[in-house]
Design a protein around this motif. Structure first.
Motif, PDB file in Angstrom:
ATOM      1  N   LEU A 142       0.842  -1.199   0.000  1.00  0.00           N
ATOM      2  CA  LEU A 142       0.000   0.000   0.000  1.00  0.00           C
ATOM      3  C   LEU A 142       0.878   1.251   0.000  1.00  0.00           C
ATOM      4  N   GLN A 143       1.545   1.468  -1.119  1.00  0.00           N
ATOM      5  CA  GLN A 143       2.454   2.608  -1.231  1.00  0.00           C
ATOM      6  C   GLN A 143       1.721   3.935  -1.279  1.00  0.00           C
ATOM      7  N   SER A 144       0.445   3.914  -1.624  1.00  0.00           N
ATOM      8  CA  SER A 144      -0.311   5.167  -1.666  1.00  0.00           C
ATOM      9  C   SER A 144      -0.441   5.803  -0.290  1.00  0.00           C
ATOM     10  N   LEU A 145      -0.196   5.028   0.766  1.00  0.00           N
ATOM     11  CA  LEU A 145      -0.244   5.585   2.124  1.00  0.00           C
ATOM     12  C   LEU A 145       0.966   6.463   2.417  1.00  0.00           C
ATOM     13  N   GLY A 146       1.969   6.420   1.554  1.00  0.00           N
ATOM     14  CA  GLY A 146       3.192   7.171   1.792  1.00  0.00           C
ATOM     15  C   GLY A 146       4.088   6.445   2.781  1.00  0.00           C
ATOM     16  N   ALA A 147       4.698   7.209   3.680  1.00  0.00           N
ATOM     17  CA  ALA A 147       5.570   6.636   4.711  1.00  0.00           C
ATOM     18  C   ALA A 147       5.051   7.067   6.083  1.00  0.00           C
ATOM     19  N   PRO A 148       3.901   6.509   6.501  1.00  0.00           N
ATOM     20  CA  PRO A 148       3.280   6.964   7.749  1.00  0.00           C
ATOM     21  C   PRO A 148       4.022   6.470   8.981  1.00  0.00           C
ATOM     22  N   ARG A 149       3.988   7.265  10.015  1.00  0.00           N
ATOM     23  CA  ARG A 149       4.501   6.814  11.315  1.00  0.00           C
ATOM     24  C   ARG A 149       3.406   6.123  12.119  1.00  0.00           C
ATOM     25  N   THR A 150       2.133   6.405  11.747  1.00  0.00           N
ATOM     26  CA  THR A 150       0.998   5.837  12.471  1.00  0.00           C
ATOM     27  C   THR A 150      -0.082   5.441  11.477  1.00  0.00           C
ATOM     28  N   LEU A 151      -0.743   4.322  11.731  1.00  0.00           N
ATOM     29  CA  LEU A 151      -1.911   3.897  10.975  1.00  0.00           C
ATOM     30  C   LEU A 151      -3.056   3.642  11.943  1.00  0.00           C
TER      31      LEU A 151
ATOM     32  N   VAL B 232       1.434  -4.192   3.816  1.00  0.00           N
ATOM     33  CA  VAL B 232       1.232  -5.091   2.680  1.00  0.00           C
ATOM     34  C   VAL B 232      -0.037  -5.891   2.934  1.00  0.00           C
ATOM     35  N   LEU B 233      -0.956  -5.831   1.978  1.00  0.00           N
ATOM     36  CA  LEU B 233      -2.235  -6.524   2.090  1.00  0.00           C
ATOM     37  C   LEU B 233      -2.200  -7.791   1.251  1.00  0.00           C
ATOM     38  N   LYS B 234      -2.539  -8.918   1.858  1.00  0.00           N
ATOM     39  CA  LYS B 234      -2.625 -10.192   1.151  1.00  0.00           C
ATOM     40  C   LYS B 234      -4.094 -10.578   1.054  1.00  0.00           C
ATOM     41  N   LEU B 235      -4.575 -10.791  -0.182  1.00  0.00           N
ATOM     42  CA  LEU B 235      -6.002 -11.042  -0.378  1.00  0.00           C
ATOM     43  C   LEU B 235      -6.235 -11.838  -1.657  1.00  0.00           C
ATOM     44  N   PRO B 236      -7.407 -12.469  -1.799  1.00  0.00           N
ATOM     45  CA  PRO B 236      -7.717 -13.182  -3.040  1.00  0.00           C
ATOM     46  C   PRO B 236      -7.748 -12.221  -4.219  1.00  0.00           C
TER      47      PRO B 236
ATOM     48  N   GLN C 169       6.465 -13.043 -11.114  1.00  0.00           N
ATOM     49  CA  GLN C 169       7.783 -12.434 -11.267  1.00  0.00           C
ATOM     50  C   GLN C 169       8.369 -11.980  -9.929  1.00  0.00           C
ATOM     51  N   SER C 170       7.658 -12.209  -8.840  1.00  0.00           N
ATOM     52  CA  SER C 170       8.035 -11.578  -7.571  1.00  0.00           C
ATOM     53  C   SER C 170       8.658 -12.534  -6.564  1.00  0.00           C
ATOM     54  N   ALA C 171       9.169 -13.663  -7.009  1.00  0.00           N
ATOM     55  CA  ALA C 171       9.731 -14.648  -6.077  1.00  0.00           C
ATOM     56  C   ALA C 171      10.774 -14.010  -5.170  1.00  0.00           C
ATOM     57  N   GLY C 172      10.645 -14.246  -3.856  1.00  0.00           N
ATOM     58  CA  GLY C 172      11.606 -13.728  -2.900  1.00  0.00           C
ATOM     59  C   GLY C 172      11.347 -12.308  -2.454  1.00  0.00           C
ATOM     60  N   LYS C 173      10.372 -11.608  -3.031  1.00  0.00           N
ATOM     61  CA  LYS C 173      10.066 -10.238  -2.636  1.00  0.00           C
ATOM     62  C   LYS C 173       8.968 -10.224  -1.576  1.00  0.00           C
ATOM     63  N   ALA C 174       8.828  -9.081  -0.917  1.00  0.00           N
ATOM     64  CA  ALA C 174       7.849  -8.968   0.160  1.00  0.00           C
ATOM     65  C   ALA C 174       6.452  -8.672  -0.355  1.00  0.00           C
ATOM     66  N   TRP C 175       6.305  -8.365  -1.629  1.00  0.00           N
ATOM     67  CA  TRP C 175       4.984  -8.133  -2.216  1.00  0.00           C
ATOM     68  C   TRP C 175       5.038  -8.422  -3.703  1.00  0.00           C
TER      69      TRP C 175
ATOM     70  N   GLN D  35      -1.043  -1.256 -10.739  1.00  0.00           N
ATOM     71  CA  GLN D  35      -2.454  -0.967 -10.963  1.00  0.00           C
ATOM     72  C   GLN D  35      -2.987  -0.219  -9.753  1.00  0.00           C
ATOM     73  N   VAL D  36      -3.853   0.744  -9.994  1.00  0.00           N
ATOM     74  CA  VAL D  36      -4.448   1.504  -8.894  1.00  0.00           C
ATOM     75  C   VAL D  36      -5.403   0.597  -8.120  1.00  0.00           C
ATOM     76  N   TYR D  37      -5.184   0.498  -6.813  1.00  0.00           N
ATOM     77  CA  TYR D  37      -6.054  -0.279  -5.926  1.00  0.00           C
ATOM     78  C   TYR D  37      -6.432   0.612  -4.752  1.00  0.00           C
ATOM     79  N   LYS D  38      -7.740   0.763  -4.498  1.00  0.00           N
ATOM     80  CA  LYS D  38      -8.187   1.658  -3.426  1.00  0.00           C
ATOM     81  C   LYS D  38      -9.204   1.007  -2.500  1.00  0.00           C
ATOM     82  N   GLY D  39      -9.314  -0.318  -2.558  1.00  0.00           N
ATOM     83  CA  GLY D  39     -10.240  -0.990  -1.657  1.00  0.00           C
ATOM     84  C   GLY D  39     -11.626  -1.149  -2.253  1.00  0.00           C
ATOM     85  N   TYR D  40     -12.486  -1.854  -1.523  1.00  0.00           N
ATOM     86  CA  TYR D  40     -13.809  -2.259  -2.012  1.00  0.00           C
ATOM     87  C   TYR D  40     -14.894  -1.336  -1.486  1.00  0.00           C
TER      88      TYR D  40
END
Length: 647
Positions: free
Chosen positions: A94-103, A193-197, A236-242, A251-256
């Protein structure tokens, strides 16, 4: 507006669940009595590649509604079952959140920490996560808990029809993030990082890459393209955190959001359908508008491996759509309408006239005879690098003087008697030189000149992307993706009276045009398979079979009270390599990180990432493209031989 929720303390939640709040195992873990940190990996964010679904230079303007025409009954081709297997889950940073210190989060579902039933939350619990000194802190119900370097809020099965996800105050939309959320400390900030179907992921993609107001058939085509793109990135992302990021870098993802019903219908109707090429997931690039011509991945994105299922072809649907973006400039044949363009033409023309011997003031620009796009970036492409202006020019030339007549005019006959006294003897007789009269010489007369049309053809070429695009504000992208064309208006005599320069294409233009798909469905009644066939002519459609039961009941988790959190483990040592067989050699990876791929292609699935210094066995010689078959103690695949050092 985000829902107002009651804050429920962790102690109360535990009590309601029937768990002993003072259980020693839980409190030892919460207070650090037991070592509870997870080993975290330092991961560098990937650069934003300009191959995203929508242009990477900023937010795409809203895609407005086009009223759809009634769709005819269409018989769709049967879609075979895919031979590929996948668990159907994707990880989205969720890079669109920027670099927050708090969520600040609302757990609108059934959630626990790290799948631990002893650390679960009641529905609609409010929690706050914060970073401090490289650690993540969880604040809930008046308690602040040190969670180590990372934690995962795991989602479990909820009741039928109930929300089951997380609301994030810091997100752009009041939307549900339906998945497991891993939050870790990362250089003084939090990384989420969000993991979802993948099917739930698409509900938060299609609605923002297109619009819920689009024709459903266009939305279906978008769903297939976005699903395929996501799985290709995952492979293509083997070994990466996302696998992907939630911005235009992927792709733009903003939730449901539940009100986007057309999107939900499109995703459901195409569930599991993906596009394959050469036995693996295609990238399925797409952009907002292609300007009337599709581009190849090798042209706009420098990725020749993805050209096989694409074609560079005219797109009348995008061109006809009145919502497709275009920037235009109209000038008259007399070069009126843009002082800036006229200044550019005069400056360029001045250099040409100087070589012909004309100084400033001795020539003038009278107008434009023709404008022609020249020098395409690629053969057959409408991305022209220059515009050639054929110009009308006048120059100052001497006024023509009449030629003398052939018969001279007669002079009068002399008189018989002299009219004056004879002069003195000539100087030769007196020995003196004659003197000139003391009068000034006449000034030379300036030769008169007049403006006449130049007999020489004059033309200048101006650079489209370096000059015309920025200086005339004609650009649509930060990068030079625009197509170029010129429309000429003529009068009754057939002579040009005005010219309009058009720059089109919003985005890279590769693959599907969203505006083109919209027009194909609304104006021509095309179905989603026809849309995909037009934009990806070499693509084959297959249907994936996802595992149907991805969520577990809390009651099915191990019986524990805060003890299920995994403990850090040391970095595993690779298993020893077996003895060499005939024709095999040992080699060492020289690259910082090297993808081990299932097939000898950059588009093939990445099985693992081999670290620098990793030993492996090379089987045989490299092929013509530099790929060589290799194996480790656990895996077999292909790498580029140039990144190996043979022992």
């Amino acid at each position: 507006m985000r829902r107002t929720l009651k804050v429920i303390s962790l102690m109360l939640a535990l009590a309601l669940c029937g768990l002993p709040a003072g259980a020693a195992g839980l409190w030892d873990w919460l207070t650090g009595g037991e070592e509870a940190e997870e080993a975290s990996t330092q991961v560098t964010l990937p650069p934003a590649e300009d191959m995203m679904a929508t242009p990477g230079q900023g937010t795409v303007p809203p895609l407005e509604t086009v009223t759809p025409a009634p769709l005819p009954t269409a018989t769709l081709a049967p879609i075979p079952a895919a031979t590929l297997e996948d668990d159907g889950l994707v990880r989205v940073a969720l890079q669109s959140l920027g670099a927050p210190r708090t969520l600040n989060l609302t757990l609108a579902g059934v959630y626990a920490v790290d799948g631990d039933p002893g650390f679960r939350f009641a529905r609609d619990t409010r929690v706050a996560l914060s970073e401090g000194n490289g650690r993540v802190y969880l604040a809930v119900g008046g308690l602040t808990l040190d969670m180590g370097t990372a934690l995962t809020l795991t989602r479990h099965r909820a009741g039928e029809g109930k929300e089951n996800g997380i609301y994030i105050d810091e997100s752009e939309k009041d939307a549900l993030f339906a998945g497991d959320l891993t939050v870790s400390a990362d250089n003084g900030a939090l990384r989420a990082v969000l993991k979802l179907p993948v099917e739930e992921y698409l509900l938060g993609v299609v609605a923002y890459e297109m619009s819920d107001s689009f024709p459903v058939e266009a939305l279906k085509a978008q769903a297939v393209a976005a699903r395929t793109y996501a799985l290709q990135r995952k492979w293509q992302s083997a070994g990466k955190a996302w696998d992907l990021v939630d911005t235009t870098a992927d792709q733009v993802y903003k939730g449901y959001r539940a009100e986007y019903r057309n999107v939900a219908e499109a995703v459901k109707a195409t569930e599991g359908v993906v596009g394959l090429y050469n036995g693996t997931f295609a990238t399925c690039y797409y952009s907002a508008s292609n300007g009337g011509q599709t581009a190849l991945a090798s042209q706009s994105l420098g990725n020749a491996d993805n050209d096989g299922y694409l074609a560079m072809t005219d797109d009348p649907y995008d061109l006809e759509n009145p919502k497709s973006l275009v920037n235009s400039l109209t000038v008259s044949a007399a070069c009126e309408g843009s002082a800036a363009l006229k200044g550019m033409l005069e400056a360029a023309l001045g250099e040409t006239m100087a070589t012909e011997g004309y100084d400033d003031g001795e020539w003038r620009l009278d107008g434009i005879e023709a404008i022609e796009p020249v020098n395409p970036l690629f053969e057959g492409s409408r991305q022209y690098q220059g515009l050639r202006f054929s110009l009308k020019v006048s120059v100052l030339e001497p006024v023509a003087t009449p030629e003398p007549s052939e018969t001279p005019e007669a002079t009068e006959a002399p008189t018989a008697e002299p009219t004056t006294e004879p002069s003195e003897a000539p100087a030769a007789e007196t020995g003196a030189m004659p003197t000139a009269p003391d009068e000034p010489l006449p000034e030379p007369t300036e030769v008169p000149r007049e403006w006449v049309p130049s007999e020489t053809a004059h033309a200048v070429t101006l650079d489209v992307y370096e000059r015309l695009k920025p200086e005339l504000a004609l650009g649509l992208n930060n990068r030079d993706y625009e197509t170029v064309d010129v429309e000429t208006e003529t009068g009754a005599d057939g002579q040009a009276t005005a010219f309009t320069i058009h720059l089109r294409r919003y985005g890279h233009g590769v693959g599907m045009s969203q505006r083109g798909a919209q027009w194909m469905a609304s104006a021509y009644g095309k179905n989603w398979q026809e849309i995909l066939k037009f934009y990806y002519p070499g693509l084959s459609l297959e249907k994936m079979a996802w595992p149907q039961d991805l969520l577990t009941d809390l009651a099915a988790l191990p019986d524990s009270v805060g003890a299920a959190r995994p403990k850090p483990t040391p970095t595993p040592t690779p298993a020893p390599l077996p003895a060499l067989k005939e024709g095999e050699r040992y080699a060492v990876v020289t690259a910082t990180s090297l993808n081990l791929r299932k097939q000898p292609s950059t588009s093939a699935m990445a099985l693992d990432q081999l670290a620098q210094g990793r030993r492996l066995i090379v089987r045989g010689e490299a092929d013509a493209d530099g790929w060589v078959a290799v194996k480790t103690a656990e895996l077999e695949g292909y790498v580029k031989a140039e990144y190996l050092r043979f022992e």
